[in-house]
Design an enzyme around this catalytic site. Structure first.
Site, PDB file in Angstrom:
ATOM      1  N   ASP A   1      -4.528  -8.350  -4.662  1.00 16.29           N
ATOM      2  CA  ASP A   1      -4.782  -9.486  -3.369  1.00 16.29           C
ATOM      3  C   ASP A   1      -4.705 -10.772  -4.421  1.00 16.29           C
ATOM      4  O   ASP A   1      -4.618 -12.185  -3.537  1.00 16.29           O
ATOM      5  CB  ASP A   1      -5.463  -9.259  -2.472  1.00 16.29           C
ATOM      6  CG  ASP A   1      -5.325  -8.452  -1.400  1.00 16.29           C
ATOM      7  OD1 ASP A   1      -4.660  -8.764  -0.576  1.00 16.29           O
ATOM      8  OD2 ASP A   1      -6.176  -7.519  -1.546  1.00 16.29           O
TER       9      ASP A   1
ATOM     10  N   CYS B   1     -10.298  -3.474 -10.703  1.00 15.37           N
ATOM     11  CA  CYS B   1      -9.937  -2.346  -9.389  1.00 15.37           C
ATOM     12  C   CYS B   1      -8.334  -2.515  -9.202  1.00 15.37           C
ATOM     13  O   CYS B   1      -7.653  -1.517  -8.070  1.00 15.37           O
ATOM     14  CB  CYS B   1     -10.934  -1.872  -8.267  1.00 15.37           C
ATOM     15  SG  CYS B   1     -10.920  -2.938  -7.223  1.00 15.37           S
TER      16      CYS B   1
ATOM     17  N   HIS C   1       0.648  -1.001   0.060  1.00 16.30           N
ATOM     18  CA  HIS C   1      -0.073   0.287  -0.050  1.00 16.30           C
ATOM     19  C   HIS C   1       0.863   1.268   0.123  1.00 16.30           C
ATOM     20  O   HIS C   1       0.404   2.553  -0.299  1.00 16.30           O
ATOM     21  CB  HIS C   1      -1.089  -0.259   1.040  1.00 16.30           C
ATOM     22  CG  HIS C   1      -1.975  -0.724   1.167  1.00 16.30           C
ATOM     23  ND1 HIS C   1      -1.978  -2.765   1.047  1.00 16.30           N
ATOM     24  CD2 HIS C   1      -3.197  -0.282   0.317  1.00 16.30           C
ATOM     25  CE1 HIS C   1      -3.021  -3.129   0.519  1.00 16.30           C
ATOM     26  NE2 HIS C   1      -4.010  -1.406  -0.027  1.00 16.30           N
TER      27      HIS C   1
ATOM     28  N   GLU D   1     -11.190 -11.274  -4.411  1.00 13.37           N
ATOM     29  CA  GLU D   1      -9.705 -10.720  -4.944  1.00 13.37           C
ATOM     30  C   GLU D   1      -8.795 -12.042  -3.644  1.00 13.37           C
ATOM     31  O   GLU D   1      -7.960 -12.132  -3.257  1.00 13.37           O
ATOM     32  CB  GLU D   1      -9.164 -10.018  -4.176  1.00 13.37           C
ATOM     33  CG  GLU D   1     -10.029  -9.329  -2.495  1.00 13.37           C
ATOM     34  CD  GLU D   1      -9.339  -8.044  -1.954  1.00 13.37           C
ATOM     35  OE1 GLU D   1      -8.636  -7.210  -2.481  1.00 13.37           O
ATOM     36  OE2 GLU D   1     -10.471  -7.804  -1.306  1.00 13.37           O
TER      37      GLU D   1
HETATM   38  C1  PEP Z   1      -6.623  -5.050  -4.569  1.00 14.19           C
HETATM   39  O1  PEP Z   1      -6.637  -5.599  -3.863  1.00 14.19           O
HETATM   40  O2  PEP Z   1      -6.442  -5.386  -5.629  1.00 14.19           O
HETATM   41  C2  PEP Z   1      -7.744  -3.733  -4.350  1.00 14.19           C
HETATM   42  C3  PEP Z   1      -7.509  -3.615  -4.786  1.00 14.19           C
HETATM   43  O3  PEP Z   1      -7.967  -3.476  -2.867  1.00 14.19           O
HETATM   44  P1  PEP Z   1      -5.695  -3.554  -1.465  1.00 14.19           P
HETATM   45  O4  PEP Z   1      -4.871  -3.348  -2.662  1.00 14.19           O
HETATM   46  O5  PEP Z   1      -6.703  -1.652  -1.748  1.00 14.19           O
HETATM   47  O6  PEP Z   1      -6.060  -4.480  -1.065  1.00 14.19           O
HETATM   48 MG    MG Z   2      -7.487  -5.998  -2.031  1.00 10.25          MG
END
Ligand code: PEP
Ligand code: MG
Length: 588
Positions: free
Chosen positions: A475, A522, A204, A451
């Site tokens: 994920d 996403c 992140h 995910e």
């Molecule tokens: C993902 O896991 O692709 C996602 C969009 O959520 P995050 O990156 O916040 O875990």
């Molecule tokens: Mg995620």
């Protein structure tokens, strides 16, 4: 002497600037810039902490029992001496005055400088005094954290523009690791680039760096040990290379490349008002991933036609135990919804856990100090379901925001049908409570993030319960390949092109189409032009990404012919090396 360091490229472009080292303290230290009018107060806080610790140490010394070993008193003398040494508080004061660091940051930055000097000493006795210095600094940081004025400021200092502080040179941030919450407080700050020792491409911290659209390299191993404060640094965010103290010729070459990428960006931005249609006339939705309501402006400027992922957990992180209540959340969601001017806003319920901790901790610190395996622990929807009061507050806040525009709600990391039932029960109760209280709400579409491999493989069981699904590739890759996305040690195995990953994504998109349900991606793959043709071939027509990535993806879309691409899909899905096959099959 010039040297090169290698890491993972996580955010494109070239940055050139002087290094600012951010220490990773064992204490929960916030890093933020203060404004000019707060400099004096911040220096006072530093001095008050020094005086409080001096009083503490003097009292300790005075109260030592008569039979205490004499070394103890001598040690306290050493601590007092270090405390009053100008090289500590005097230099920390300079960081505050000249760089506008908050007092905690200034102190930990100076600790880093002094610790290196101690490390280089030949004398064993003197070298070992580093531990004493660390203890003294820790005491001072603790004294500051007891100051309520400081707590009130953590994470909320106004971000400053590049010329709001005394320094004139551009700055790049160098750290062992940065907690995602700290990264947020650097958003819109003075840094023109980031380097961290640890981290993976989709950690992140890397995601926030990418959303800031400034060059970044993570996993550069020894960077924070080898780079010194104020060193000139080049960050090559395309190649994952860091050049320390470059020669004039190298510097000139990179300045040229910097100008080239600015020109390329300006060229892409001209696509802003071009409709997002493929050559064969297929409309493709381009949505934005945002972390805070203020990001909605960038989303619209980039030409996004909605928010596909509002990572609401960023409202909760680094809040030192003071989590946002229903009202505060409602205001945040409402302002994002209003800012998006009628376009849909997809609000994801908190995805706390794994590398996003409520405390201001980096992924490294979390792994070592807290949970055995945070990525597999109480995160995302599991966390929300274990905190029913908080969950309901968030649901109510999101539902209330729907009275001001188009709101969609998204649940992260759904893996069990029992979770689906609990989610719908909680939603029903929240709606009922709002009804009883006379709050207006509009229709809200309900979606699940796909995910976890279990959800992708069992997609047909989940689809009937949701209006839409959104594939979280970050994920999905992590859990399919058993690779911690935040761990640079296994980053080379984090492979979005793995046939198992590609197969799962294709399966979810196809099932959603067969059930007449909307599907979006996403995760970071949606904003990576290397995957645009592949996702279009799979039938994807909705991509959600950082606003800065929208123009480059739109460029791929307007040049794509989905009839030709989908004809080549089977070959790619059956290949042992889908990346190689895609390069052949999708080549124009
Ligand atoms: C993902 O896991 O692709 C996602 C969009 O959520 P995050 O990156 O916040 O875990
Ligand atoms: Mg995620």
């Amino acid at each position: 002497m010039s040297m090169q360091l290698f890491g993972l490229p996580v955010s494109r472009g070239v940055a050139i600037g002087r290094a600012v080292l951010v220490a990773s303290s064992r204490l929960d230290v916030a890093h933020y810039f203060i404004s000019s009018e707060h400099v004096r107060d911040e220096v006072d806080r530093l001095h008050q902490a020094r005086d409080a610790v001096a009083a503490e140490l003097t009292a300790l010394q005075r109260d030592l029992p008569a039979d205490a070993p004499p070394e103890l008193s001598a040690l306290l003398d050493v601590h007092l001496m270090l405390l009053h040494d100008e090289a500590l508080s005097g230099a920390a004061r300079t960081w505050i005055v000249e760089r506008h660091y908050n007092a905690e940051w200034a102190l930990s930055a100076q600790l880093e400088v002094l610790a290196r000097q101690f490390d280089e000493m030949d004398d064993d006795y003197l070298r070992e005094r580093k531990a004493d210095l660390e203890q003294v600094v820790e005491r001072m940081l603790r004294a500051m954290s007891r100051d309520p004025a400081a707590l009130a400021q953590v994470g909320y200092a106004p971000a400053l523009g590049p010329r709001d502080f005394a320094g004139e040179d551009p700055l790049v941030l160098v750290a062992s690791d940065v907690a995602p919450a700290d990264m947020m407080s650097f958003k819109r700050s003075v840094f023109t680039g980031f380097i961290t020792d640890v981290g993976g491409r989709t950690s992140h911290t890397a995601i926030v760096a990418r959303s800031m659209d400034i060059p970044a390299v993570v996993g550069a191993r020894e960077a924070s040990r080898l780079i010194r404060s104020d060193d000139w640094i080049i960050i090559d965010g395309d190649a994952g290379v860091v050049i320390v103290d470059p020669s004039p010729i190298v510097l000139e070459e990179y300045r040229f490349r910097q100008r080239q990428s600015e020109l390329e960006r300006a060229r892409l931005n001209r696509l802003r008002d071009t409709p997002s249609l493929t050559l064969d006339g297929q409309p493709v939705e381009l949505l934005a991933n945002i972390e805070q309501p203020g990001d909605a402006v960038a989303a619209l400027e980039a030409g996004a036609t909605g928010v596909g992922l509002f990572r609401s957990e960023f409202l909760f992180m680094g809040r030192a135990g003071d989590l946002p209540d229903e009202e505060e959340q409602f205001e945040a969601y409402r302002s994002a919804v209003i800012a998006m001017k009628g376009f849909p806003v997809t609000i994801r319920t908190v995805d706390i856990g794994a590398d996003k901790s409520l405390e201001r901790l980096s992924a490294q610190e979390l792994r070592h100090e807290h949970v055995l395996n945070p990525a597999l622990g109480l995160r995302a929807i599991r966390w929300s379901l274990s905190e029913p009061g908080m969950f309901r507050q968030q649901l109510r806040a999101i539902l209330r925001a729907s009275a001001f525009g188009r709101v969609r709600i998204l649940f992260p990391m759904v893996a069990h049908l029992s979770e689906v039932r609990l989610i719908h029960d909680a939603l029903k109760r929240a709606r009922q409570q709002l009804d009883d209280a006379g709050h207006a709400c509009s229709h809200v579409e309900v979606g699940a993030m796909i995910e976890v491999p279990a959800a992708a493989l069992g997609i047909t069981h989940f689809l009937p319960h949701f209006d839409f699904v959104s594939i979280g590739t970050n994920d999905l890759i992590q859990y399919t390949l058993a690779i911690d996305r935040a761990d640079d040690a296994v980053a080379h195995l984090y492979d979005p092109w793995h046939p198992a990953v590609i197969g799962l994504i294709a399966g979810v998109i196809a099932s959603a189409a067969a059930h007449g349900k909307a599907v979006s991606v996403c995760g970071e793959m949606a904003g990576d032009p290397a995957f645009t043709e592949l996702l279009l071939a799979m039938g994807l027509r909705s991509f959600s990404m950082h606003p800065v990535q929208v123009p480059a993806i739109k460029q791929r879309i307007v040049r794509a012919d989905t009839r030709r691409l989908s004809g080549a899909l089977t070959r790619v899905l059956q290949a042992g090396d889908p990346m190689q096959e895609a390069a052949r099959a999708f080549a124009a």
